[in-house]
Design an enzyme around this catalytic site. Structure first.
Site, PDB file in Angstrom:
ATOM      1  N   CYS A   1      27.797  70.919 132.266  1.00 18.72           N
ATOM      2  CA  CYS A   1      29.181  70.467 132.467  1.00 18.72           C
ATOM      3  C   CYS A   1      29.386  69.136 131.756  1.00 18.72           C
ATOM      4  O   CYS A   1      28.450  68.360 131.561  1.00 18.72           O
ATOM      5  CB  CYS A   1      29.422  70.318 133.967  1.00 18.72           C
ATOM      6  SG  CYS A   1      30.970  69.538 134.430  1.00 18.72           S
TER       7      CYS A   1
ATOM      8  N   SER B   1      30.592  66.519 132.882  1.00 17.49           N
ATOM      9  CA  SER B   1      30.216  65.386 133.745  1.00 17.49           C
ATOM     10  C   SER B   1      28.748  65.023 133.572  1.00 17.49           C
ATOM     11  O   SER B   1      28.363  63.859 133.728  1.00 17.49           O
ATOM     12  CB  SER B   1      30.481  65.721 135.210  1.00 17.49           C
ATOM     13  OG  SER B   1      31.801  66.159 135.355  1.00 17.49           O
TER      14      SER B   1
ATOM     15  N   HIS C   1      28.557  62.576 130.789  1.00 18.44           N
ATOM     16  CA  HIS C   1      28.987  61.217 131.127  1.00 18.44           C
ATOM     17  C   HIS C   1      27.838  60.366 131.660  1.00 18.44           C
ATOM     18  O   HIS C   1      27.838  59.152 131.510  1.00 18.44           O
ATOM     19  CB  HIS C   1      30.108  61.251 132.170  1.00 18.44           C
ATOM     20  CG  HIS C   1      31.403  61.783 131.634  1.00 18.44           C
ATOM     21  ND1 HIS C   1      31.934  61.377 130.424  1.00 18.44           N
ATOM     22  CD2 HIS C   1      32.276  62.690 132.126  1.00 18.44           C
ATOM     23  CE1 HIS C   1      33.063  62.019 130.212  1.00 18.44           C
ATOM     24  NE2 HIS C   1      33.294  62.816 131.226  1.00 18.44           N
TER      25      HIS C   1
ATOM     26  N   HIS D   1      24.521  70.144 137.943  1.00 14.71           N
ATOM     27  CA  HIS D   1      25.197  70.259 139.238  1.00 14.71           C
ATOM     28  C   HIS D   1      26.055  71.519 139.376  1.00 14.71           C
ATOM     29  O   HIS D   1      26.815  71.633 140.323  1.00 14.71           O
ATOM     30  CB  HIS D   1      26.085  69.032 139.445  1.00 14.71           C
ATOM     31  CG  HIS D   1      27.142  68.905 138.390  1.00 14.71           C
ATOM     32  ND1 HIS D   1      26.903  68.356 137.167  1.00 14.71           N
ATOM     33  CD2 HIS D   1      28.416  69.311 138.377  1.00 14.71           C
ATOM     34  CE1 HIS D   1      27.991  68.421 136.439  1.00 14.71           C
ATOM     35  NE2 HIS D   1      28.934  69.005 137.141  1.00 14.71           N
TER      36      HIS D   1
ATOM     37  N   CYS E   1      31.548  74.230 139.858  1.00 13.60           N
ATOM     38  CA  CYS E   1      32.117  72.945 139.408  1.00 13.60           C
ATOM     39  C   CYS E   1      33.353  73.166 138.546  1.00 13.60           C
ATOM     40  O   CYS E   1      34.468  72.927 138.990  1.00 13.60           O
ATOM     41  CB  CYS E   1      31.099  72.080 138.669  1.00 13.60           C
ATOM     42  SG  CYS E   1      31.827  70.511 138.153  1.00 13.60           S
TER      43      CYS E   1
HETATM   44 ZN   LIG Z   1      30.828  69.437 136.639  1.00  8.65          ZN
END
Ligand SMILES: [Zn+2]
Ligand SMILES: [Zn+2]
Length: 366
Positions: free
Chosen positions: A38, A40, A43, A59, A165
Site C-alpha cells: 500500500c 502508506s 510513506h 498492513h 486497507c
Molecule cells: Zn494501507
C-alpha cells in the site's frame, strides 16, 4: 518465520528469520496467505513519516488463524481472516457510537504489548517494531483479536487482503463518511488503489456521474473499468473548471485520495454549494489546507476527514466479500502484479515512482 525487515529508510528490505511469540490471552497467530503493498507503507519506508527501526512494514493482509489465546472469542484456528490497522476497544464512546475507526487514536496501547512484556517480534533477542499493530510483510502475524475479521473460506485470500486497507478506505469513505446518495454526482481526485475503490463504491451507491481525476491516462483508463463515467487529466485541462463544467456547477461529493494540499483544495473547489468533500489521502504532518472562509460559509460547503473509511469492519468485510462475489466489487482488476517477499522493495519503489499501471502489487505466500 521469514519477514521483510526494514533497517534503514529507502534501503532494500532484508528477508530475515524473525522470532514470533506465542499468543497472549487476547492475541491471535495468523499464517498470512497474501498482503498488498500500500502507498502508506511507502510513506514510512521513505521516511516521510517517522518509524523506529528495525521494523516490519505491511498492513493489508489476509490469512488463516493458526493459534488463539485463552480469552479469544472472535476467531478460532482454521478461520480465514482479513486484518485491519484500526482495531477497536469496544468500550469507548467512539466504539459504542459505531465510530470504531477513531478508537485507536486515543487508545492505541491496549492493542500492543507493554514494555515489560516480551516483544511479539524479535531477531536474536532484539525487539523488532510491529508496524500499525500488524507488520504484515511476514509469513505470520501476532495480533490482538480486535484486529481481525473472519470471512467465508471460499473467498480467495489474495483478493480478500485488499479489502483490509485500500478497499475499505475508499469504499467505506463513500458508504460511511460521505453517505453518497443514488443519482448524485461524485469527483474522485487520485486513482490509485484507494481512489479506484472510492470510484467503485460510488458506482455501487448509484452515483449518476463519477468523475475520475488523475495525471496518468493509464490510471484514468482503469478508473473507467471501476465505474467512472468521465475522466479529467489535470496535466491537460484545469481540473476544477472541467469538473464544474461536466456537472453544471460542481459535484455533490468530492474525495481526495492523494494527500496533497493542492489536490485537497481542488477537491473542495470542485463542489457545488452544500457539497461534501472527504479527505482520504495521507497528508504529511505539518501541511495545512487553505479554504476561503467566507466562500465556505455562504455556500455551506463541507469538508471532512475519514480514516480507514470510517469503517465498522466486522460488519463491512463480510458485506464487501459478498459484493465481490456478485461482481460489483472489482477486486480482480485491482491486482497489477503478484510477487514474493523478496519483491517488496521493488514494489515500494514502483509506488514511489508513481508508475501509472500500478494499482496493487500483492505478495502471495505458498
Ligand atoms: Zn494501507
Ligand atoms: Zn474504542
Amino acid at each position: 518465520m521469514k519477514a521483510a525487515v526494514m533497517r534503514e529508510p529507502n534501503k532494500p528490505l532484508s528477508i530475515e528469520e524473525v522470532t514470533i511469540d506465542k499468543p497472549g490471552p487476547r492475541e491471535v497467530l495468523v499464517r498470512l496467505k497474501a498482503v498488498g503493498v500500500c502507498h502508506s507503507d511507502v510513506h514510512f519506508w521513505d521516511a516521510n513519516f517517522p518509524v523506529e527501526t528495525p521494523v516490519i512494514l505491511g498492513h493489508e493482509s489476509a490469512g488463516v488463524v493458526e493459534a488463539v489465546g485463552s480469552m479469544v472469542s472472535a476467531v478460532k484456528p482454521g478461520d480465514h481472516v482479513i486484518s485491519i490497522l484500526s482495531p477497536f476497544c469496544g468500550t469507548c464512546e467512539y466504539c459504542l457510537s459505531g465510530h470504531m475507526s477513531v478508537c485507536h487514536t486515543i487508545n492505541r496501547e491496549q492493542f500492543q504489548r507493554q514494555m515489560t512484556e516480551a516483544p511479539r517480534l524479535s531477531i536474536n533477542g532484539e525487539k523488532v517494531g510491529q508496524f500499525l499493530n500488524l507488520s504484515s510483510f511476514a509469513e505470520q502475524i501476532l495480533v490482538h483479536e480486535n484486529t481481525l475479521c473472519a470471512i467465508d473460506k471460499d473467498m480467495p485470500l489474495d483478493r480478500a487482503c485488499l479489502i483490509g486497507c485500500g478497499v475499505i478506505t475508499g469504499v467505506g469513505s463513500v458508504f460511511h463518511a460521505a453517505k453518497v446518495e443514488p443519482g448524485s454526482t461524485v469527483a474522485v481526485v487520485g486513482c490509485g488503489g484507494v481512489g479506484l475503490s472510492a470510484i467503485n463504491g460510488a458506482a455501487i451507491a448509484g452515483a449518476s456521474r463519477i468523475i475520475a481525476v488523475d495525471l496518468s491516462d493509464e490510471k484514468l483508463q482503469m478508473a473507467v473499468r471501476f465505474g467512472a463515467t468521465d475522466v479529467v487529466n489535470p496535466s491537460k485541462v484545469n481540473a476544477v473548471e472541467a469538473v464544474k463544467e461536466l456537472t453544471k456547477g460542481g459535484v455533490h461529493y468530492a474525495f481526495e485520495c492523494v494527500g496533497l494540499k493542492q489536490t485537497a483544495e481542488q477537491a473542495y473547489h470542485m463542489m457545488r454549494p452544500r457539497g461534501l468533500a472527504t479527505l482520504i489521502g495521507m497528508i504529511t504532518p505539518g501541511v495545512n489546507i487553505e479554504i476561503p472562509g467566507i466562500e465556505m460559509l455562504v455556500t455551506e460547503k463541507r469538508l471532512q476527514g475519514a480514516i480507514m473509511g470510517s469503517n465498522q469492519f466486522r460488519i463491512d468485510f463480510p458485506r464487501l466479500v459478498e459484493l465481490y462475489r456478485q461482481g460489483k466489487l472489482h477486486l480482480d482488476d485491482m491486482i497489477s502484479d503478484r510477487i514474493g517477499l523478496d519483491g517488496i522493495t521493488g514494489a515500494l519503489q514502483n509506488l514511489k515512482d508513481n508508475k501509472g499501471t500500478v494499482a496493487r502489487q500483492v505478495v502471495v505466500f505458498d
